[in-house]
Design a protein around this motif. Structure first.
Motif, PDB file in Angstrom:
ATOM      1  N   CYS A  51       0.835  -1.195   0.000  1.00  0.00           N
ATOM      2  CA  CYS A  51       0.000   0.000   0.000  1.00  0.00           C
ATOM      3  C   CYS A  51       0.878   1.257   0.000  1.00  0.00           C
ATOM      4  O   CYS A  51       1.739   1.420   0.864  1.00  0.00           O
ATOM      5  CB  CYS A  51      -0.903  -0.014   1.237  1.00  0.00           C
ATOM      6  N   PRO A  52       0.653   2.151  -0.958  1.00  0.00           N
ATOM      7  CA  PRO A  52       1.551   3.309  -1.075  1.00  0.00           C
ATOM      8  C   PRO A  52       1.343   4.362   0.004  1.00  0.00           C
ATOM      9  O   PRO A  52       2.171   5.256   0.165  1.00  0.00           O
ATOM     10  CB  PRO A  52       1.205   3.884  -2.454  1.00  0.00           C
ATOM     11  N   THR A  53       0.239   4.274   0.764  1.00  0.00           N
ATOM     12  CA  THR A  53      -0.043   5.351   1.725  1.00  0.00           C
ATOM     13  C   THR A  53      -0.266   4.829   3.148  1.00  0.00           C
ATOM     14  O   THR A  53      -0.829   5.542   3.978  1.00  0.00           O
ATOM     15  CB  THR A  53      -1.300   6.133   1.286  1.00  0.00           C
ATOM     16  N   ALA A  55      -2.386   2.854   4.243  1.00  0.00           N
ATOM     17  CA  ALA A  55      -3.811   2.888   4.579  1.00  0.00           C
ATOM     18  C   ALA A  55      -4.277   1.581   5.204  1.00  0.00           C
ATOM     19  O   ALA A  55      -5.367   1.522   5.771  1.00  0.00           O
ATOM     20  CB  ALA A  55      -4.634   3.174   3.319  1.00  0.00           C
ATOM     21  N   ILE A  56      -3.436   0.538   5.083  1.00  0.00           N
ATOM     22  CA  ILE A  56      -3.834  -0.780   5.583  1.00  0.00           C
ATOM     23  C   ILE A  56      -3.196  -1.048   6.939  1.00  0.00           C
ATOM     24  O   ILE A  56      -1.980  -0.933   7.100  1.00  0.00           O
ATOM     25  CB  ILE A  56      -3.441  -1.879   4.581  1.00  0.00           C
ATOM     26  N   ILE A  63      -8.859  -0.966   6.373  1.00  0.00           N
ATOM     27  CA  ILE A  63      -8.410   0.004   5.365  1.00  0.00           C
ATOM     28  C   ILE A  63      -8.963   1.363   5.754  1.00  0.00           C
ATOM     29  O   ILE A  63     -10.167   1.509   5.996  1.00  0.00           O
ATOM     30  CB  ILE A  63      -8.899  -0.383   3.958  1.00  0.00           C
ATOM     31  N   VAL A  69      -5.675   5.691  -1.587  1.00  0.00           N
ATOM     32  CA  VAL A  69      -5.728   6.417  -2.865  1.00  0.00           C
ATOM     33  C   VAL A  69      -6.472   5.595  -3.931  1.00  0.00           C
ATOM     34  O   VAL A  69      -6.438   5.911  -5.113  1.00  0.00           O
ATOM     35  CB  VAL A  69      -4.325   6.810  -3.364  1.00  0.00           C
ATOM     36  N   CYS A  71      -5.964   2.804  -5.395  1.00  0.00           N
ATOM     37  CA  CYS A  71      -5.187   2.264  -6.507  1.00  0.00           C
ATOM     38  C   CYS A  71      -5.621   0.827  -6.809  1.00  0.00           C
ATOM     39  O   CYS A  71      -5.286   0.287  -7.859  1.00  0.00           O
ATOM     40  CB  CYS A  71      -3.701   2.306  -6.181  1.00  0.00           C
ATOM     41  N   ASN A  72      -6.320   0.184  -5.881  1.00  0.00           N
ATOM     42  CA  ASN A  72      -6.819  -1.189  -6.036  1.00  0.00           C
ATOM     43  C   ASN A  72      -5.710  -2.237  -6.053  1.00  0.00           C
ATOM     44  O   ASN A  72      -5.947  -3.386  -6.403  1.00  0.00           O
ATOM     45  CB  ASN A  72      -7.703  -1.318  -7.282  1.00  0.00           C
ATOM     46  N   GLU A  73      -4.479  -1.861  -5.703  1.00  0.00           N
ATOM     47  CA  GLU A  73      -3.368  -2.827  -5.702  1.00  0.00           C
ATOM     48  C   GLU A  73      -3.621  -3.964  -4.706  1.00  0.00           C
ATOM     49  O   GLU A  73      -3.317  -5.114  -4.981  1.00  0.00           O
ATOM     50  CB  GLU A  73      -2.046  -2.126  -5.349  1.00  0.00           C
ATOM     51  N   CYS A  74      -4.195  -3.625  -3.557  1.00  0.00           N
ATOM     52  CA  CYS A  74      -4.437  -4.662  -2.545  1.00  0.00           C
ATOM     53  C   CYS A  74      -5.468  -5.673  -3.054  1.00  0.00           C
ATOM     54  O   CYS A  74      -5.342  -6.877  -2.831  1.00  0.00           O
ATOM     55  CB  CYS A  74      -4.885  -4.033  -1.233  1.00  0.00           C
ATOM     56  N   PHE A  85     -13.429  -3.385  -3.866  1.00  0.00           N
ATOM     57  CA  PHE A  85     -13.888  -1.996  -3.804  1.00  0.00           C
ATOM     58  C   PHE A  85     -15.204  -1.914  -4.566  1.00  0.00           C
ATOM     59  O   PHE A  85     -15.255  -2.153  -5.767  1.00  0.00           O
ATOM     60  CB  PHE A  85     -12.834  -1.043  -4.382  1.00  0.00           C
TER      61      PHE A  85
HETATM   62  S1  SF4 Z   1      -6.473   0.571  -2.758  1.00  0.00           S
HETATM   63 FE1  SF4 Z   1      -5.451  -0.785  -1.263  1.00  0.00          FE
HETATM   64  S2  SF4 Z   1      -3.252  -0.619  -1.754  1.00  0.00           S
HETATM   65 FE2  SF4 Z   1      -4.267   1.096  -2.789  1.00  0.00          FE
HETATM   66  S3  SF4 Z   1      -4.123   2.799  -1.332  1.00  0.00           S
HETATM   67 FE3  SF4 Z   1      -6.083   1.783  -0.928  1.00  0.00          FE
HETATM   68  S4  SF4 Z   1      -5.676   0.323   0.671  1.00  0.00           S
HETATM   69 FE4  SF4 Z   1      -3.692   0.920  -0.177  1.00  0.00          FE
END
Ligand code: SF4
Length: 254
Positions: A51-53, A55-56, A63, A69, A71-74, A85
């Motif tokens: 997670c770039p910020t 947030a997790i 979360i 942000v 980004c949906n990477e998680c 999401f």
């Molecule tokens: S979508 Fe997931 S990886 Fe991306 S910022 Fe949010 S919690 Fe972090």
């Protein structure tokens, strides 16, 4: 006249009659996440590291939409069955902690009516003028705020409008992470708004600093001085997130 009617018939009805019940398509993946309660410790650590910020929180897994942000990477890393999401855009709230979504939580995000200041629905229930301040913003949240006044969303029909002068405003809408260079301008603008006045933070950058959190170029001291009336998460937030949040905030309560 005939030409005007032809255009009108061709364009059809463009405004959204009821902004509170719109179903966004599933391609909108910046809404409230649903997190499975089967995420293992290793999976939690993996996505927390991605997670770039930050947030997790891996334990207990959550979360923070004030930092996310979107980004949906998680979600991509663990799959939709673990973190999804959704298209639920009604994520604005007046309680910062409600932006933290935990494993297994399926309840929507709500405003806490008990903590909305009395003056807000007393004075602003039928009319709310807002001064927007881009405090180091990247113009994304600002564009979405612009869209709230377009023909689709037509926020002005509830008397909610952006105004040029803080003297004519009932509150400020802050976007951007609040850079040092904008800190004084933000304070001056806020001071120029007559009491009672409200503060709305729009977007991840405004709520937490986003990817700029901790940067020496920021000065977020303003936020420590005043209570925030509404948090509108998103990176950037959808116009419907902002409109529904503000409508809920100023709604007349008995
Ligand atoms: S979508 Fe997931 S990886 Fe991306 S910022 Fe949010 S919690 Fe972090």
């Amino acid at each position: 006249m005939i030409d005007t009617l032809k255009i009108w018939l061709h364009a059809g009805r463009q405004y959204i009659p009821d902004v509170t019940s719109v179903n966004l398509p599933d391609t909108f993946t910046n809404g409230r996440p649903i997190i499975s309660d089967t995420i293992s410790g290793d999976e939690a650590k993996l996505v927390a590291a991605l997670c770039p910020t930050a947030a997790i929180n891996p334990n207990p897994f959550s979360i923070d939409l004030g930092k996310c942000v979107f980004c949906n990477e998680c979600s991509r890393a663990l799959g939709n069955d673990k973190i999804r999401f959704t298209n639920d855009y009604k994520t604005a709230t007046n309680v910062r902690e409600k932006l933290i979504i935990r494993s297994g939580q399926i309840e929507p995000i709500k405003l806490d009516a008990n903590t909305v200041r009395k003056e807000i629905n007393q004075y602003f229930g039928n009319s709310l003028k807002l001064r927007q301040i881009s405090a180091g913003g990247d113009n994304s949240a600002e564009w979405e705020l612009n869209a709230t006044n377009n023909v689709n969303f037509d926020m002005g029909r509830w008397g909610i409008e952006f105004v040029a002068s803080p003297r004519h405003a009932d509150g400020v809408v802050i976007t951007g992470p609040i850079t040092e260079n904008m800190a004084k301008a933000l304070q001056m603008c806020y001071d120029a708004v007559p009491n009672p006045k409200i503060i709305i933070l729009v977007g991840t950058d405004a709520i937490s600093g986003g990817i700029f959190e901790g940067s020496k170029a920021l000065n977020r001291a303003f936020l420590n001085k005043y209570a925030i009336d509404l948090f509108v998460p998103g990176n950037p937030p959808h116009p419907l997130t902002f409109i529904n949040g503000v409508l809920e905030l100023i709604r007349k309560r008995s």
